[in-house]
Write a protein that holds these residues in place. Structure first.
Motif, PDB file in Angstrom:
ATOM      1  N   LEU A  86      41.389  17.041  26.705  1.00  0.00           N
ATOM      2  CA  LEU A  86      41.125  15.866  27.532  1.00  0.00           C
ATOM      3  C   LEU A  86      39.681  15.395  27.443  1.00  0.00           C
ATOM      4  CD1 LEU A  86      42.993  16.837  30.840  1.00  0.00           C
ATOM      5  CD2 LEU A  86      43.832  15.397  28.976  1.00  0.00           C
ATOM      6  N   LYS A  87      38.778  16.346  27.226  1.00  0.00           N
ATOM      7  CA  LYS A  87      37.359  15.991  27.267  1.00  0.00           C
ATOM      8  C   LYS A  87      36.539  17.031  26.513  1.00  0.00           C
ATOM      9  CE  LYS A  87      33.679  15.146  30.753  1.00  0.00           C
ATOM     10  NZ  LYS A  87      33.440  13.708  30.500  1.00  0.00           N
ATOM     11  N   HIS A  88      35.524  16.565  25.791  1.00  0.00           N
ATOM     12  CA  HIS A  88      34.550  17.438  25.133  1.00  0.00           C
ATOM     13  C   HIS A  88      33.225  17.330  25.881  1.00  0.00           C
ATOM     14  CE1 HIS A  88      37.302  17.841  21.801  1.00  0.00           C
ATOM     15  NE2 HIS A  88      37.273  16.551  21.556  1.00  0.00           N
ATOM     16  N   ASN A  92      24.826  22.829  29.449  1.00  0.00           N
ATOM     17  CA  ASN A  92      23.417  23.248  29.346  1.00  0.00           C
ATOM     18  C   ASN A  92      22.822  22.891  27.989  1.00  0.00           C
ATOM     19  OD1 ASN A  92      23.414  24.307  31.946  1.00  0.00           O
ATOM     20  ND2 ASN A  92      24.034  26.352  31.251  1.00  0.00           N
ATOM     21  N   ASN A  93      23.384  21.825  27.376  1.00  0.00           N
ATOM     22  CA  ASN A  93      22.883  21.311  26.086  1.00  0.00           C
ATOM     23  C   ASN A  93      23.035  22.295  24.943  1.00  0.00           C
ATOM     24  OD1 ASN A  93      21.983  18.827  27.240  1.00  0.00           O
ATOM     25  ND2 ASN A  93      20.151  19.878  28.010  1.00  0.00           N
ATOM     26  N   THR A  94      23.771  23.380  25.148  1.00  0.00           N
ATOM     27  CA  THR A  94      23.904  24.380  24.082  1.00  0.00           C
ATOM     28  C   THR A  94      25.345  24.797  23.827  1.00  0.00           C
ATOM     29  OG1 THR A  94      23.526  26.161  25.679  1.00  0.00           O
ATOM     30  CG2 THR A  94      21.594  25.330  24.486  1.00  0.00           C
ATOM     31  N   THR A  95      26.138  24.930  24.861  1.00  0.00           N
ATOM     32  CA  THR A  95      27.490  25.487  24.724  1.00  0.00           C
ATOM     33  C   THR A  95      28.547  24.392  24.683  1.00  0.00           C
ATOM     34  OG1 THR A  95      26.785  27.432  25.992  1.00  0.00           O
ATOM     35  CG2 THR A  95      29.157  27.108  25.702  1.00  0.00           C
ATOM     36  N   GLN A  96      29.359  24.394  23.609  1.00  0.00           N
ATOM     37  CA  GLN A  96      30.449  23.429  23.482  1.00  0.00           C
ATOM     38  C   GLN A  96      31.629  23.883  24.322  1.00  0.00           C
ATOM     39  OE1 GLN A  96      30.678  20.463  21.586  1.00  0.00           O
ATOM     40  NE2 GLN A  96      32.620  20.206  22.663  1.00  0.00           N
ATOM     41  N   LEU A  97      32.093  23.014  25.211  1.00  0.00           N
ATOM     42  CA  LEU A  97      33.250  23.308  26.044  1.00  0.00           C
ATOM     43  C   LEU A  97      34.288  22.205  25.883  1.00  0.00           C
ATOM     44  CD1 LEU A  97      31.492  24.346  29.412  1.00  0.00           C
ATOM     45  CD2 LEU A  97      32.294  25.865  27.582  1.00  0.00           C
ATOM     46  N   GLY A 121      40.728  30.861  18.828  1.00  0.00           N
ATOM     47  CA  GLY A 121      39.327  31.293  18.893  1.00  0.00           C
ATOM     48  C   GLY A 121      38.545  30.561  19.956  1.00  0.00           C
ATOM     49  N   CYS A 122      39.242  30.101  21.004  1.00  0.00           N
ATOM     50  CA  CYS A 122      38.610  29.338  22.079  1.00  0.00           C
ATOM     51  C   CYS A 122      38.985  29.952  23.436  1.00  0.00           C
ATOM     52  CB  CYS A 122      39.039  27.870  22.038  1.00  0.00           C
ATOM     53  SG  CYS A 122      38.574  26.993  20.542  1.00  0.00           S
ATOM     54  N   PRO A 123      38.397  31.102  23.774  1.00  0.00           N
ATOM     55  CA  PRO A 123      38.749  31.740  25.050  1.00  0.00           C
ATOM     56  C   PRO A 123      38.380  30.869  26.237  1.00  0.00           C
ATOM     57  CG  PRO A 123      36.795  32.740  24.110  1.00  0.00           C
ATOM     58  CD  PRO A 123      37.350  31.836  23.051  1.00  0.00           C
ATOM     59  N   LEU A 124      39.099  31.063  27.335  1.00  0.00           N
ATOM     60  CA  LEU A 124      38.838  30.277  28.531  1.00  0.00           C
ATOM     61  C   LEU A 124      37.563  30.742  29.214  1.00  0.00           C
ATOM     62  CD1 LEU A 124      42.402  29.950  30.108  1.00  0.00           C
ATOM     63  CD2 LEU A 124      41.329  28.632  28.262  1.00  0.00           C
ATOM     64  N   VAL A 125      36.851  29.804  29.791  1.00  0.00           N
ATOM     65  CA  VAL A 125      35.630  30.126  30.525  1.00  0.00           C
ATOM     66  C   VAL A 125      36.008  31.001  31.727  1.00  0.00           C
ATOM     67  CG1 VAL A 125      33.729  29.190  31.896  1.00  0.00           C
ATOM     68  CG2 VAL A 125      34.483  28.010  29.809  1.00  0.00           C
ATOM     69  N   GLY A 126      35.247  32.054  31.921  1.00  0.00           N
ATOM     70  CA  GLY A 126      35.493  32.964  33.033  1.00  0.00           C
ATOM     71  C   GLY A 126      36.479  34.064  32.722  1.00  0.00           C
ATOM     72  N   ASP A 127      37.008  34.100  31.490  1.00  0.00           N
ATOM     73  CA  ASP A 127      37.969  35.134  31.114  1.00  0.00           C
ATOM     74  C   ASP A 127      37.207  36.411  30.743  1.00  0.00           C
ATOM     75  OD1 ASP A 127      39.950  36.743  29.991  1.00  0.00           O
ATOM     76  OD2 ASP A 127      41.039  35.034  29.179  1.00  0.00           O
ATOM     77  N   HIS A 203      39.893  22.541  41.530  1.00  0.00           N
ATOM     78  CA  HIS A 203      38.865  23.171  42.356  1.00  0.00           C
ATOM     79  C   HIS A 203      37.507  22.548  42.037  1.00  0.00           C
ATOM     80  CE1 HIS A 203      36.137  26.286  43.900  1.00  0.00           C
ATOM     81  NE2 HIS A 203      37.150  26.710  44.632  1.00  0.00           N
ATOM     82  N   GLN A 204      36.640  22.512  43.012  1.00  0.00           N
ATOM     83  CA  GLN A 204      35.334  21.885  42.859  1.00  0.00           C
ATOM     84  C   GLN A 204      34.541  22.486  41.710  1.00  0.00           C
ATOM     85  OE1 GLN A 204      34.082  19.179  44.322  1.00  0.00           O
ATOM     86  NE2 GLN A 204      32.232  19.393  43.067  1.00  0.00           N
ATOM     87  N   LYS A 205      34.779  23.763  41.398  1.00  0.00           N
ATOM     88  CA  LYS A 205      34.000  24.399  40.334  1.00  0.00           C
ATOM     89  C   LYS A 205      34.226  23.718  38.980  1.00  0.00           C
ATOM     90  CE  LYS A 205      37.303  28.075  39.088  1.00  0.00           C
ATOM     91  NZ  LYS A 205      37.515  29.547  39.061  1.00  0.00           N
ATOM     92  N   PHE A 206      35.400  23.097  38.784  1.00  0.00           N
ATOM     93  CA  PHE A 206      35.654  22.375  37.539  1.00  0.00           C
ATOM     94  C   PHE A 206      34.698  21.191  37.427  1.00  0.00           C
ATOM     95  CE2 PHE A 206      39.443  24.874  37.483  1.00  0.00           C
ATOM     96  CZ  PHE A 206      39.913  24.846  36.181  1.00  0.00           C
ATOM     97  N   ALA A 207      34.587  20.423  38.501  1.00  0.00           N
ATOM     98  CA  ALA A 207      33.695  19.264  38.497  1.00  0.00           C
ATOM     99  C   ALA A 207      32.254  19.695  38.328  1.00  0.00           C
ATOM    100  CB  ALA A 207      33.873  18.471  39.797  1.00  0.00           C
ATOM    101  N   ASP A 208      31.894  20.808  38.966  1.00  0.00           N
ATOM    102  CA  ASP A 208      30.512  21.295  38.872  1.00  0.00           C
ATOM    103  C   ASP A 208      30.163  21.669  37.431  1.00  0.00           C
ATOM    104  OD1 ASP A 208      30.254  20.954  41.580  1.00  0.00           O
ATOM    105  OD2 ASP A 208      30.633  23.049  42.076  1.00  0.00           O
ATOM    106  N   LEU A 209      31.095  22.340  36.754  1.00  0.00           N
ATOM    107  CA  LEU A 209      30.821  22.768  35.376  1.00  0.00           C
ATOM    108  C   LEU A 209      30.842  21.580  34.426  1.00  0.00           C
ATOM    109  CD1 LEU A 209      30.269  25.222  33.569  1.00  0.00           C
ATOM    110  CD2 LEU A 209      32.728  25.401  33.203  1.00  0.00           C
ATOM    111  N   LEU A 210      31.784  20.661  34.660  1.00  0.00           N
ATOM    112  CA  LEU A 210      31.899  19.500  33.789  1.00  0.00           C
ATOM    113  C   LEU A 210      30.900  18.408  34.138  1.00  0.00           C
ATOM    114  CD1 LEU A 210      35.783  19.225  33.710  1.00  0.00           C
ATOM    115  CD2 LEU A 210      34.328  19.948  31.828  1.00  0.00           C
ATOM    116  N   GLU A 211      30.313  18.527  35.333  1.00  0.00           N
ATOM    117  CA  GLU A 211      29.360  17.531  35.836  1.00  0.00           C
ATOM    118  C   GLU A 211      30.017  16.163  35.898  1.00  0.00           C
ATOM    119  OE1 GLU A 211      25.957  17.795  33.316  1.00  0.00           O
ATOM    120  OE2 GLU A 211      25.302  19.701  34.167  1.00  0.00           O
TER     121      GLU A 211
END
Length: 212
Positions: A86-88, A92-97, A121-127, A203-211
């Motif tokens: 859905l979105k790239h 932090n200007n370094t990590t591709q999510l 080869g794309c593990p989920l964040v927080g796993d 959850h709000q944490k998604f918006a926080d991480l995605l800004e």
């Protein structure tokens, strides 16, 4: 939660028949690649990645980001996951999510997490299991796993029942949507079936991480 035995029987049959469609939203490291037609041998058996046959053609990022299907056995059993990006973004200007939607077509143990990590080869964040090396020393893991059951779609068990029973169910769904703005319940007619589609806000944490 079913409130009557007939409804419970009807919903249980849908679960057994894999007719209940569950959608998950997740954030992963990197970007899983959309492949037009790909097949290769993996450690656990043959792996196929191809456009999903039930693609709804709603591709947020263009043709290459339509629904894809990953078929890769887990624990000696067939495992199929449909997914799309859905979105790239750069964190932090370094990590591709990547923000993903995933639909498991089978229910294997940790299927979504294993397919994304082991096959793409794309593990989920927080796993903390499959992204252990990436998470080490970072702060994302402290926020928990970025995988949320965000929507469900199933056949209404009371459709075709007496009108008063049906109306009570529809009114209850309307009250649920109005009482909690984070919950949405809609009805869609498909031939002689009435489909229920329910979704919740992330959850709000998604918006926080995605800004976002």
């Amino acid at each position: 939660v079913a409130k009557t035995r007939p409804s419970l029987k009807h919903l249980s049959a849908q679960f057994r028949g894999l007719r209940i469609e569950k959608t998950y939203t997740a954030i992963c490291y990197g970007t899983p690649k959309a492949i037009i037609n790909g097949r290769r041998e993996g450690v656990m058996g043959p792996i196929k990645i191809h456009p999903s046959e039930d693609d709804d053609n709603k591709a947020p990022l263009g043709g290459e980001n339509r629904w894809q299907s990953t078929e890769a056995p887990l624990d000696g059993k067939s495992a199929i996951t449909h997914w799309r990006v859905l979105k790239h973004l750069q964190h932090n200007n370094t990590t591709q999510l990547s923000l993903l939607e995933l639909k498991p077509k089978t229910g294997r143990y940790r299927q979504l997490r294993r397919h994304m990590a082991k096959i793409h080869g794309c593990p989920l964040v927080g796993d903390t299991v499959f992204a252990k090396g990436i998470e080490k020393g970072g702060n994302n893991g402290k926020l928990g796993l970025f995988l949320c059951s965000s929507a469900v779609r199933f056949e209404h068990p009371c459709y075709g029942a007496s009108s008063d029973v049906f109306e009570r169910n529809r009114n209850a769904a309307a009250r649920l949507s109005s009482d909690d703005s984070s919950v949405r319940v809609t009805f869609r007619s498909e031939g002689d079936r009435l489909m229920v589609e329910a979704s919740i806000d992330l959850h709000q944490k998604f918006a926080d991480l995605l800004e976002i």
